[in-house]
Design a protein around this motif. Structure first.
Motif, short mmCIF file in Angstrom:
data_model
loop_
_atom_site.label_atom_id
_atom_site.label_comp_id
_atom_site.label_asym_id
_atom_site.label_seq_id
_atom_site.Cartn_x
_atom_site.Cartn_y
_atom_site.Cartn_z
N GLN A 205 17.06 38.14 7.18
CA GLN A 205 16.54 36.78 7.14
C GLN A 205 16.73 36.09 8.48
OE1 GLN A 205 18.30 34.45 4.07
NE2 GLN A 205 16.32 34.01 3.14
N LEU A 206 17.89 36.38 9.12
CA LEU A 206 18.17 35.76 10.41
C LEU A 206 17.11 36.15 11.43
CD1 LEU A 206 20.34 33.91 11.33
CD2 LEU A 206 21.67 35.86 12.11
N ARG A 207 16.71 37.41 11.37
CA ARG A 207 15.69 37.85 12.31
C ARG A 207 14.37 37.14 12.06
NH1 ARG A 207 16.81 44.32 12.39
NH2 ARG A 207 19.01 44.15 12.84
N MET A 208 14.05 36.96 10.80
CA MET A 208 12.82 36.23 10.50
C MET A 208 12.88 34.81 11.04
SD MET A 208 10.81 38.23 9.23
CE MET A 208 11.28 39.94 9.26
N TYR A 209 14.06 34.18 10.84
CA TYR A 209 14.21 32.81 11.34
C TYR A 209 14.06 32.77 12.84
CZ TYR A 209 15.67 30.87 6.88
OH TYR A 209 15.70 30.43 5.59
N LEU A 210 14.62 33.79 13.50
CA LEU A 210 14.52 33.83 14.97
C LEU A 210 13.08 33.93 15.42
CD1 LEU A 210 16.16 33.83 17.50
CD2 LEU A 210 16.30 36.30 17.39
N THR A 211 12.34 34.81 14.74
CA THR A 211 10.93 34.95 15.09
C THR A 211 10.19 33.64 14.90
OG1 THR A 211 11.14 37.12 14.10
CG2 THR A 211 8.97 36.46 14.80
N MET A 212 10.47 33.00 13.76
CA MET A 212 9.82 31.71 13.49
C MET A 212 10.17 30.68 14.54
SD MET A 212 7.97 31.64 10.78
CE MET A 212 7.55 32.88 9.58
N ALA A 213 11.47 30.68 14.94
CA ALA A 213 11.89 29.68 15.92
C ALA A 213 11.19 29.90 17.26
CB ALA A 213 13.41 29.74 16.09
N ILE A 214 11.13 31.15 17.68
CA ILE A 214 10.47 31.45 18.95
C ILE A 214 9.01 31.06 18.89
CG2 ILE A 214 9.79 33.29 20.50
CD1 ILE A 214 12.34 34.71 19.73
N ALA A 215 8.38 31.37 17.77
CA ALA A 215 6.97 31.03 17.65
C ALA A 215 6.77 29.53 17.59
CB ALA A 215 6.38 31.69 16.40
N ALA A 216 7.73 28.79 16.99
CA ALA A 216 7.55 27.34 16.88
C ALA A 216 7.79 26.65 18.21
CB ALA A 216 8.52 26.79 15.84
N VAL A 217 8.58 27.27 19.07
CA VAL A 217 8.89 26.63 20.35
C VAL A 217 7.68 26.67 21.28
CG1 VAL A 217 9.97 27.64 22.39
CG2 VAL A 217 11.36 26.52 20.70
N GLN A 218 6.79 27.65 21.07
CA GLN A 218 5.64 27.78 21.96
C GLN A 218 4.76 26.55 21.97
OE1 GLN A 218 5.23 30.70 23.80
NE2 GLN A 218 7.17 31.32 22.95
N PRO A 219 4.34 26.02 20.81
CA PRO A 219 3.49 24.82 20.86
C PRO A 219 4.19 23.63 21.54
CG PRO A 219 3.40 25.77 18.69
CD PRO A 219 4.48 26.48 19.41
N LEU A 220 5.51 23.55 21.35
CA LEU A 220 6.24 22.47 22.00
C LEU A 220 6.10 22.56 23.51
CD1 LEU A 220 9.57 22.18 20.00
CD2 LEU A 220 7.66 20.58 20.10
N PHE A 221 6.29 23.78 24.04
CA PHE A 221 6.14 23.97 25.47
C PHE A 221 4.73 23.66 25.93
CE2 PHE A 221 9.91 25.02 27.35
CZ PHE A 221 10.62 25.98 26.67
N MET A 222 3.75 24.10 25.11
CA MET A 222 2.37 23.87 25.50
C MET A 222 2.10 22.38 25.63
SD MET A 222 0.51 26.70 23.14
CE MET A 222 -1.15 26.30 23.55
N TYR A 223 2.61 21.60 24.68
CA TYR A 223 2.38 20.16 24.77
C TYR A 223 3.14 19.56 25.93
CZ TYR A 223 2.01 15.33 23.43
OH TYR A 223 1.75 14.00 23.46
N TRP A 224 4.38 19.99 26.11
CA TRP A 224 5.23 19.40 27.13
C TRP A 224 4.67 19.61 28.53
CZ3 TRP A 224 9.38 16.33 27.36
CH2 TRP A 224 10.14 16.33 28.52
N LEU A 225 4.08 20.80 28.76
CA LEU A 225 3.64 21.11 30.10
C LEU A 225 2.25 20.57 30.41
CD1 LEU A 225 4.97 24.72 30.50
CD2 LEU A 225 5.66 22.74 31.78
N THR A 226 1.55 20.01 29.43
CA THR A 226 0.19 19.59 29.71
C THR A 226 -0.07 18.11 29.48
OG1 THR A 226 -0.40 20.29 27.49
CG2 THR A 226 -0.93 21.80 29.28
N TYR A 227 0.77 17.44 28.69
CA TYR A 227 0.35 16.11 28.28
C TYR A 227 0.31 15.13 29.45
CZ TYR A 227 4.95 13.94 28.56
OH TYR A 227 6.14 13.45 28.99
N HIS A 228 1.17 15.37 30.46
CA HIS A 228 1.19 14.41 31.56
C HIS A 228 0.03 14.60 32.53
CE1 HIS A 228 3.38 17.99 32.88
NE2 HIS A 228 2.90 17.71 34.07
N LEU A 229 -0.76 15.66 32.26
CA LEU A 229 -1.89 15.90 33.14
C LEU A 229 -3.16 15.23 32.63
CD1 LEU A 229 -1.27 19.63 33.86
CD2 LEU A 229 -1.00 17.77 35.44
#
Lengths: 246, 230
Positions: B204-228
């Motif tokens: 289960q921990l591994r599944m959570y890790l995968t989910m967390a990594i996948a969820a962090v991607q959209p955050l980065f995408m927004y963070w790196l583009t919104y100020h442009l």
């Protein structure tokens, strides 16, 4: 007939060495050579054309030929200046034609010799045409071409089975800069800021990158990767186009 | 002299960067790139996510659309920097310094993300054959979505930007979850076959890790583009 010429030139050669050993005054002395003057000129032109194929044949030839033949026999086998520098106008012209026609399939062997004079001329021409338009950007041109060459060299080494040398990459990228020179030349006459200018710039960038990728894929035998090589070339030439337009 | 210098440079480069392994990640062709880009933007219809192996070594990306590659992330990163410069230029906020600033901040965030993933993998003690380069490749795939979002923001304004970015966030999430899962499951099944005890909690921990990594991607995408996009 050719045997006769060969015999004649050999005859000329042997007599010439004898003259040479006596000193270099034989050339300055037309009277002693008068009976063979006609034969001199014809045989030495034939001699030069036989021994230096692919060499530029310039019309005003006799005094130069005499002097360089004297050096050839005086300093052992020193070739003419252009051949020594490795500048071969025929190859330069062939490569330019290859660049100017991106639709024609390229011959992979033309990039075997690394030739940097053509690219140097094109870079200077780009800087000169930019200067005509009022922008002094020589530093940017050289800097971007240096960084672009390094990056393309790394990418091509990683993507191809055989490696490439820096000189080959620099040579190809420099040759394909020619359409960009045409673009900046036209920027002097018409303004490039509008829609027409943008379209023209996009067209020229596409032209440059297509011909560069065509030469790279044919020289390095990479199939199915032409568009992949064209994309980074398009990025690089897009930077040059930005420099030209803005 | 020059050849000696070049030999020294080559040797040192070989020590720092494994050129042979890198070549595997660049063995791509146009068809693969086209399919992979389509997959990154629309991963919902793809059925077979298994990476094909050939004698215990993964097949080159040329032959398998599921294999990670480095060409797309590198090109996407460079294109992102250029498009960011373009976006700044249209808002008259452009200067060559800002271009360098964008490039270095994106690179820094990439390094932080890869280090965080490595750290979490170490903490969870997962035995996986995900190498560092694989992680860089996976983290670099989100730049494609960012570029698409930025371009649509430039063309269609803020609404276009949000719509397209939302879509790309969802698709990168799905892509990450499905692609990562196959690698994790493969390791899991191998461990089970060898008779190692696999606890349910760890799984289960591994599944959570995968989910967390996948969820962090959209955050980065927004963070790196919104100020442009203003």
């Amino acid at each position: 007939m050719s045997n006769f010429e060969q015999f004649h030139s050999d005859f000329y050669q042997s007599s010439y060495t004898i003259d040479n050993q006596e000193g270099y005054n034989s050339y300055g002395n037309p009277t002693g050579e008068r009976p063979r003057a006609g034969a001199f000129v014809t045989s030495e032109i034939l001699l030069s054309s036989q021994s230096y194929t692919g060499q530029i044949l310039q019309p005003t030839y006799s005094p130069d030929t005499l002097s360089h033949l004297s050096y050839t026999n005086g300093f052992d086998e020193e070739p003419p200046l252009l051949e020594e520098l490795g500048i071969n106008f025929d190859h330069i012209w062939q490569k330019t034609l290859t660049v100017l026609n991106p639709m024609k399939p390229a011959d992979g062997s033309i990039m075997n010799e690394t030739d940097l004079t053509g690219p140097m001329v094109f870079c200077l021409a780009l800087g000169a045409t930019l200067l005509l338009a009022g922008k002094v950007h020589f530093g940017y041109v050289y800097g971007m071409s240096a960084i672009g060459c390094l990056a393309m060299h790394a990418l091509l080494n990683l993507m191809s089975v055989t490696g490439v040398s820096h000189g080959c990459v620099a040579s190809v990228l420099g040759y394909c800069l020619l359409p960009m020179v045409i673009l900046s030349g036209s920027a002097v006459v018409i303004s490039l800021q509008g829609i027409l200018g943008t379209l023209l710039a996009l067209f020229v960038v596409g032209w440059c990158s297509l011909s560069a990728s065509k030469i790279f894929t044919s020289a390095l035998a990479m199939e199915g990767q032409q568009l992949l090589i064209a994309y980074p070339c398009a990025l690089l030439y897009g930077l040059f186009a930005l420099l030209t337009v803005f | 002299m020059a050849s000696q210098g070049r030999d020294i440079v080559d040797r040192n480069i070989d020590r720092l960067v494994p050129v042979g392994r890198l070549k595997y990640y660049f063995a791509v062709d146009t068809v693969y790139v086209g399919r992979k880009l389509g997959l990154l933007v629309f991963p919902f219809m793809h059925q077979d996510w298994q990476v094909r192996y050939q004698q215990d070594a993964p097949v080159a990306p040329r032959f398998d659309v599921n294999a990670p590659d480095l060409y797309i992330p590198v090109m996407a990163f460079i294109t992102y920097v250029l498009v960011a410069g373009l976006a700044l230029g249209t808002q008259n906020r452009f200067s060559p310094d800002s271009l360098g600033l964008q490039a270095s901040s994106a690179l820094a965030w990439l390094i932080v993300e890869v280090l965080a993933i490595l750290l979490s993998l170490y903490l969870v003690t997962v035995n996986t054959d995900l190498t560092t380069i694989d992680l860089i490749a996976f983290s670099g795939y989100k730049y494609v979505g960012m570029i698409v979002g930025l371009v649509s923001g430039l063309l269609f304004g803020k609404t276009g930007y949000y719509v397209v970015l939302g879509w790309c966030c969802i698709s990168i999430f799905v892509f990450m979850v499905r692609d990562r899962q196959t690698l994790r499951l493969k390791i899991l099944s191998e461990a089970a076959a060898e008779g190692v005890l696999v606890r349910g909690a760890k799984n289960q921990l591994r599944m959570y890790l995968t989910m967390a990594i996948a969820a962090v991607q959209p955050l980065f995408m927004y963070w790196l583009t919104y100020h442009l996009i203003r």
